[in-house]
Each structure stands twice: as C-alpha cells, then as structure tokens.
Scaffold this motif. Structure first.
Motif, PDB file in Angstrom:
ATOM      1  N   ALA A  92      33.224  36.670  32.763  1.00 28.54           N
ATOM      2  CA  ALA A  92      33.814  35.453  32.175  1.00 28.54           C
ATOM      3  C   ALA A  92      35.263  35.231  32.762  1.00 28.54           C
ATOM      4  O   ALA A  92      35.613  34.188  32.960  1.00 28.54           O
ATOM      5  CB  ALA A  92      33.652  35.666  30.731  1.00 28.54           C
ATOM      6  N   ALA A  93      35.809  36.679  32.727  1.00 32.23           N
ATOM      7  CA  ALA A  93      37.162  36.113  33.480  1.00 32.23           C
ATOM      8  C   ALA A  93      37.183  35.702  34.752  1.00 32.23           C
ATOM      9  O   ALA A  93      37.957  34.782  35.056  1.00 32.23           O
ATOM     10  CB  ALA A  93      37.971  37.554  33.325  1.00 32.23           C
ATOM     11  N   ILE A  94      36.149  36.126  35.613  1.00 33.20           N
ATOM     12  CA  ILE A  94      36.137  35.561  36.917  1.00 33.20           C
ATOM     13  C   ILE A  94      35.720  34.148  36.977  1.00 33.20           C
ATOM     14  O   ILE A  94      36.503  33.150  37.833  1.00 33.20           O
ATOM     15  CB  ILE A  94      35.183  36.457  37.759  1.00 33.20           C
ATOM     16  CG1 ILE A  94      35.442  37.785  38.055  1.00 33.20           C
ATOM     17  CG2 ILE A  94      34.870  35.604  38.998  1.00 33.20           C
ATOM     18  CD1 ILE A  94      34.539  38.805  38.756  1.00 33.20           C
ATOM     19  N   ASN A  95      34.895  33.731  36.054  1.00 29.56           N
ATOM     20  CA  ASN A  95      34.572  32.294  35.892  1.00 29.56           C
ATOM     21  C   ASN A  95      35.617  31.555  35.525  1.00 29.56           C
ATOM     22  O   ASN A  95      35.825  30.289  36.034  1.00 29.56           O
ATOM     23  CB  ASN A  95      33.282  32.302  35.023  1.00 29.56           C
ATOM     24  CG  ASN A  95      31.970  32.785  35.676  1.00 29.56           C
ATOM     25  OD1 ASN A  95      32.045  32.582  37.050  1.00 29.56           O
ATOM     26  ND2 ASN A  95      31.132  33.483  34.994  1.00 29.56           N
ATOM     27  N   ARG A  96      36.378  32.078  34.622  1.00 31.84           N
ATOM     28  CA  ARG A  96      37.540  31.288  34.032  1.00 31.84           C
ATOM     29  C   ARG A  96      38.698  31.095  35.047  1.00 31.84           C
ATOM     30  O   ARG A  96      39.305  30.005  34.956  1.00 31.84           O
ATOM     31  CB  ARG A  96      38.198  32.134  33.051  1.00 31.84           C
ATOM     32  CG  ARG A  96      37.710  31.885  31.544  1.00 31.84           C
ATOM     33  CD  ARG A  96      38.984  32.285  30.412  1.00 31.84           C
ATOM     34  NE  ARG A  96      39.241  33.586  30.625  1.00 31.84           N
ATOM     35  CZ  ARG A  96      38.562  34.504  30.168  1.00 31.84           C
ATOM     36  NH1 ARG A  96      37.472  34.537  29.790  1.00 31.84           N
ATOM     37  NH2 ARG A  96      38.991  35.960  30.330  1.00 31.84           N
ATOM     38  N   GLN A  97      38.912  32.033  36.086  1.00 29.82           N
ATOM     39  CA  GLN A  97      39.455  31.763  37.060  1.00 29.82           C
ATOM     40  C   GLN A  97      39.156  30.882  38.320  1.00 29.82           C
ATOM     41  O   GLN A  97      39.893  30.697  39.421  1.00 29.82           O
ATOM     42  CB  GLN A  97      39.997  33.273  37.777  1.00 29.82           C
ATOM     43  CG  GLN A  97      40.935  34.066  36.928  1.00 29.82           C
ATOM     44  CD  GLN A  97      40.735  35.714  37.169  1.00 29.82           C
ATOM     45  OE1 GLN A  97      40.403  36.015  38.320  1.00 29.82           O
ATOM     46  NE2 GLN A  97      40.985  36.552  36.323  1.00 29.82           N
ATOM     47  N   GLY A  98      37.976  30.568  38.089  1.00 33.05           N
ATOM     48  CA  GLY A  98      37.435  29.366  39.094  1.00 33.05           C
ATOM     49  C   GLY A  98      36.471  30.036  40.011  1.00 33.05           C
ATOM     50  O   GLY A  98      35.839  29.326  40.985  1.00 33.05           O
ATOM     51  N   GLY A  99      36.228  31.424  39.871  1.00 29.14           N
ATOM     52  CA  GLY A  99      35.318  31.992  40.651  1.00 29.14           C
ATOM     53  C   GLY A  99      33.862  31.968  40.262  1.00 29.14           C
ATOM     54  O   GLY A  99      33.578  31.210  39.169  1.00 29.14           O
ATOM     55  N   SER A 154      30.561  34.991  45.639  1.00 32.54           N
ATOM     56  CA  SER A 154      29.874  34.855  44.442  1.00 32.54           C
ATOM     57  C   SER A 154      29.478  36.415  44.241  1.00 32.54           C
ATOM     58  O   SER A 154      29.085  37.036  44.933  1.00 32.54           O
ATOM     59  CB  SER A 154      28.558  33.916  44.596  1.00 32.54           C
ATOM     60  OG  SER A 154      28.814  32.745  45.166  1.00 32.54           O
ATOM     61  N   VAL A 155      29.800  36.693  43.053  1.00 30.20           N
ATOM     62  CA  VAL A 155      29.854  38.003  42.604  1.00 30.20           C
ATOM     63  C   VAL A 155      28.774  38.428  41.336  1.00 30.20           C
ATOM     64  O   VAL A 155      28.767  37.928  40.464  1.00 30.20           O
ATOM     65  CB  VAL A 155      31.320  38.678  42.214  1.00 30.20           C
ATOM     66  CG1 VAL A 155      31.086  39.982  41.735  1.00 30.20           C
ATOM     67  CG2 VAL A 155      32.266  38.341  43.235  1.00 30.20           C
ATOM     68  N   ALA A 156      27.971  39.624  41.636  1.00 33.71           N
ATOM     69  CA  ALA A 156      27.423  40.214  40.424  1.00 33.71           C
ATOM     70  C   ALA A 156      27.956  41.495  40.123  1.00 33.71           C
ATOM     71  O   ALA A 156      28.406  42.336  40.871  1.00 33.71           O
ATOM     72  CB  ALA A 156      26.007  40.689  41.058  1.00 33.71           C
ATOM     73  N   ILE A 195      38.098  44.792  42.006  1.00 35.67           N
ATOM     74  CA  ILE A 195      37.742  44.634  43.280  1.00 35.67           C
ATOM     75  C   ILE A 195      36.676  43.263  43.252  1.00 35.67           C
ATOM     76  O   ILE A 195      36.929  42.528  43.891  1.00 35.67           O
ATOM     77  CB  ILE A 195      37.017  45.623  44.131  1.00 35.67           C
ATOM     78  CG1 ILE A 195      37.843  47.005  44.316  1.00 35.67           C
ATOM     79  CG2 ILE A 195      36.087  45.412  45.231  1.00 35.67           C
ATOM     80  CD1 ILE A 195      37.288  48.249  44.652  1.00 35.67           C
ATOM     81  N   ALA A 196      35.981  43.277  42.111  1.00 37.87           N
ATOM     82  CA  ALA A 196      35.060  42.330  41.986  1.00 37.87           C
ATOM     83  C   ALA A 196      35.795  40.812  41.827  1.00 37.87           C
ATOM     84  O   ALA A 196      35.487  39.884  42.383  1.00 37.87           O
ATOM     85  CB  ALA A 196      34.235  42.395  40.686  1.00 37.87           C
ATOM     86  N   GLU A 197      36.912  40.963  41.009  1.00 36.18           N
ATOM     87  CA  GLU A 197      37.682  39.648  40.970  1.00 36.18           C
ATOM     88  C   GLU A 197      38.193  39.368  42.236  1.00 36.18           C
ATOM     89  O   GLU A 197      38.606  38.282  42.345  1.00 36.18           O
ATOM     90  CB  GLU A 197      38.911  39.979  40.008  1.00 36.18           C
ATOM     91  CG  GLU A 197      38.220  40.123  38.515  1.00 36.18           C
ATOM     92  CD  GLU A 197      39.646  40.078  37.341  1.00 36.18           C
ATOM     93  OE1 GLU A 197      40.711  39.599  37.840  1.00 36.18           O
ATOM     94  OE2 GLU A 197      39.142  40.257  36.148  1.00 36.18           O
ATOM     95  N   GLY A 198      38.847  40.337  43.072  1.00 32.81           N
ATOM     96  CA  GLY A 198      39.418  39.982  44.151  1.00 32.81           C
ATOM     97  C   GLY A 198      38.467  39.336  45.226  1.00 32.81           C
ATOM     98  O   GLY A 198      38.686  38.281  45.812  1.00 32.81           O
ATOM     99  N   LEU A 199      37.204  39.883  45.194  1.00 27.85           N
ATOM    100  CA  LEU A 199      36.189  39.389  46.074  1.00 27.85           C
ATOM    101  C   LEU A 199      35.851  37.804  45.909  1.00 27.85           C
ATOM    102  O   LEU A 199      35.890  37.028  46.601  1.00 27.85           O
ATOM    103  CB  LEU A 199      34.855  40.034  46.286  1.00 27.85           C
ATOM    104  CG  LEU A 199      34.892  41.610  46.669  1.00 27.85           C
ATOM    105  CD1 LEU A 199      33.553  42.423  46.599  1.00 27.85           C
ATOM    106  CD2 LEU A 199      35.470  41.674  48.300  1.00 27.85           C
ATOM    107  N   ALA A 200      35.802  37.578  44.356  1.00 24.22           N
ATOM    108  CA  ALA A 200      35.529  36.211  43.852  1.00 24.22           C
ATOM    109  C   ALA A 200      36.591  35.230  44.163  1.00 24.22           C
ATOM    110  O   ALA A 200      36.588  34.387  44.738  1.00 24.22           O
ATOM    111  CB  ALA A 200      35.436  36.436  42.425  1.00 24.22           C
ATOM    112  N   SER A 201      38.150  35.902  44.206  1.00 29.70           N
ATOM    113  CA  SER A 201      39.066  35.028  44.341  1.00 29.70           C
ATOM    114  C   SER A 201      39.107  34.763  45.840  1.00 29.70           C
ATOM    115  O   SER A 201      39.822  33.888  46.303  1.00 29.70           O
ATOM    116  CB  SER A 201      40.260  35.521  43.911  1.00 29.70           C
ATOM    117  OG  SER A 201      40.788  36.778  44.963  1.00 29.70           O
ATOM    118  N   HIS A 202      38.684  35.362  46.687  1.00 28.31           N
ATOM    119  CA  HIS A 202      38.269  34.964  48.264  1.00 28.31           C
ATOM    120  C   HIS A 202      37.046  34.361  48.668  1.00 28.31           C
ATOM    121  O   HIS A 202      36.675  33.997  49.722  1.00 28.31           O
ATOM    122  CB  HIS A 202      38.526  36.419  48.986  1.00 28.31           C
ATOM    123  CG  HIS A 202      39.998  36.770  49.096  1.00 28.31           C
ATOM    124  ND1 HIS A 202      40.469  37.073  47.907  1.00 28.31           N
ATOM    125  CD2 HIS A 202      41.055  36.681  50.097  1.00 28.31           C
ATOM    126  CE1 HIS A 202      41.872  37.485  48.577  1.00 28.31           C
ATOM    127  NE2 HIS A 202      41.990  37.057  49.612  1.00 28.31           N
TER     128      HIS A 202
END
Ligand SMILES: NC(=O)c1ccc[n+]([C@@H]2O[C@H](COP(=O)([O-])OP(=O)(O)OC[C@H]3O[C@@H](n4cnc5c(N)ncnc54)[C@H](OP(=O)(O)O)[C@@H]3O)[C@@H](O)[C@H]2O)c1
Length: 276
Positions: free
Chosen positions: A52-59, A36-38, A26-33
C-alpha cells in the motif's frame, strides 16, 4: 541528462522478504525507479502495508503470501505474479535472519550447539534465502531467456559481512551466509550464457527489527555489541535501509550492470575494509 541507465520501467521485480526492513526498503526503491513489484513474505499485515505504501507513492505493487522454504508455495507466488504483473525480470532474495539458539554464548559452547537450530539457520538463510527462490524464479528466467534472448533476468541475493568473515557468536548464521555467497557465484557462472545474472549485496550493520535488541538498549543508546559494531565501522554509524537502494537498482538494471555477474556490492560504511 537522463540516459535511462537506472530506469526499471516495464520490468517486474519479485522481492522475497519485502515484509522486512531491508527487503521492504529495496522493494520501495525498485518501484520508485519504475519496476512493478511483488512484495513477498509470510506476514500479510506487513506485506499489505508495504504494498500500500508503494502504491500511495505512485508505484505499482501487490502483496503475495509465500513461504520461501516451500517450493510449491514459491511456485504459486510466481504464477500469481505472472498473472497480475507478467513474468519476473528481477528477483531479490532478502529472506533471512539469525536464530540465536545456534550461537556460541557464555552458556553454550561450540561443542554443544544444537543441530536443529544449526539446520534452521541454513534453512532460513540458504534454502529460503537463495536456493529455492533461484530454482523457482531463476529457472523461469532461464526458460524465458532461451525463448527470447532480449528478456534477461537479474537475481540479487542479500549476503552479509558474515559471508566474508564470521561474526563472533553467530557461527551458523555466518556459515549459512558464506554458503549463500558461494552459491550465488556458482549460479553466476552456471547461468552466464543463459540470460540470468546473479549478484549479491553485502549490507553492514543496519538497524532492523530482528537486531534492534542486539544493537540498542531500551533507552536508545548502543549496547556493548552495538558499540563494537560502530567502533569497527570507519564511518562510525549504522546504515540506513534506503542506502541499499542504489546498489539494488544498479544490479537490477541491465543497462547499468549488464556485464556484471557474480559480483558482491558491499554497502557497509567501510566495515570490511578495516581491522584494528
Ligand atoms: N539488518 C542488518 O544489519 C543486516 C545485515 C546483513 C544482512 N542482512 C540480511 O538482510 C536480509 C533482511 O534482513 P532484515 O534486517 O531486513 O530483517 P527482517 O526485517 O527480519 O527481514 C527478514 C525477512 O525475511 C523474511 N523471511 C524469513 N524467512 C522466510 C520464509 N521462510 N519465507 C518468506 N520470507 C521469510 C521475513 O518475512 P516474513 O516474516 O513475512 O516471512 C522477514 O520479513 C536478511 O537476509 C538478513 O540476513 C541484514
């Protein structure tokens, strides 16, 4: 046409339990939309990896360590998020889990359930899973909306099919998840005029670390319990964590779900719609 219904740009989401499988997806999904996610939890290795995975994906994400059973710990996390990303618009409460010591088994009758294990299930799934996060993050959302009615909050608590009908054996987990759903409805009414919407997502069976041994044999075939879950699911498969993202983005977005509060979005392959 992109009408921005599901655009979360400019919003800040706190996801408690994003160190786990469903909260992490869910965190990754919110970031991809665009949010900014904690990423919040106790396990720093898993939390840092998810951020780190979210930041790598551009989030944009960072990990904040917090124990959701401790109000001061959650308050420190909220302050750290406010400093780094700004005030939270969205709270996802995904901390939870079943302590099987409070389950009925062949060896343990209902009448012998240990009270400490019963309480542990309520602590994890109700107190950490909804109550304290709503007090700490929801309270701040209410205060902010009072000062600026344009800044509304959205709380998404992760319920369970056990919130609706008790699963066999897992009596304390079921009772705690039913209480989580009830508390969410209470808060929906309590905060409806105070700028905060409160909804739940009910996942069906999703393989995650905590239920892997319950659902699968070491050779990857379903256990009898796993097969029972599949047989009761009309779509005849388990869910994929990414299949919760649409529900979470919808409930997080005020443009998409601004008149939706107290609702439960069931994502279960039809499980709750079937009987024999
Ligand atoms: N998987 C399913 O089929 C399913 C179905 C229905 C509902 N659910 C619910 O979905 C949620 C996520 O479950 P999951 O399957 O993704 O399990 P999971 O991978 O074990 O995730 C649960 C997370 O809860 C966090 N947590 C537990 N107690 C905490 C505390 N005191 N403070 C902070 N974080 C805490 C843990 O993080 P740390 O270890 O980092 O603290 C863990 O990462 C749970 O509420 C679960 O009941 C799951």
């Amino acid at each position: 046409m992109n009408d921005g219904l599901f655009d979360l740009s400019g919003s800040v989401a706190a996801v408690i339990g994003a160190t786990g499988v469903l909260g992490g997806a869910i965190a990754e999904g919110l970031a991809s939309h665009g949010a900014s996610v904690a990423v919040i939890g106790r396990n720093a290795d898993r939390g840092e990896a998810r951020a780190a995975a979210i930041n790598r994906q551009g989030g944009q994400a960072f990990f904040v360590s917090a124990d959701a059973l401790s109000r001061p710990s959650l308050e420190s996390a909220r302050e750290a998020i406010e400093q780094r990303l700004g005030p939270c618009d969205v709270l996802v409460s995904a901390a939870g889990g079943n302590n099987p010591r409070a389950s009925v088994t062949e060896e343990q009758a209902f009448t012998d359930l240990p009270l400490d294990a019963w309480r542990e299930n309520f602590d994890t799934n109700l107190v950490a899973g909804a109550l304290l996060p709503a007090q700490v993050f929801g309270g701040a959302m209410v205060d902010r909306a009072q000062n600026d009615p344009s800044r509304r909050g959205s709380i998404i608590n992760i319920a369970s099919i056990a919130s609706h009908v008790p699963v066999s054996r897992g009596v304390a987990y079921s009772a705690a998840k039913a209480a989580l759903r009830n508390l969410s409805m209470f808060l929906a009414r309590e905060w409806a005029l105070r700028g905060v919407r409160v909804n739940t997502i009910t996942p069906g069976f999703f393989p995650a670390e905590q239920n892997m041994r319950l659902l699968f044999n070491p050779d990857g075939t379903p256990t009898p319990r796993g097969q029972q879950a599949l047989d009761r699911t009309p779509m005849a498969r388990f869910g994929d964590p990414g299949e919760l993202v649409g529900a979470a983005v919808y409930l997080a977005s005020h443009r998409a779900s601004g008149f939706v509060t107290g609702a439960d979005l069931v994502v279960d392959g039809g499980y709750l719609s079937s009987t024999l």
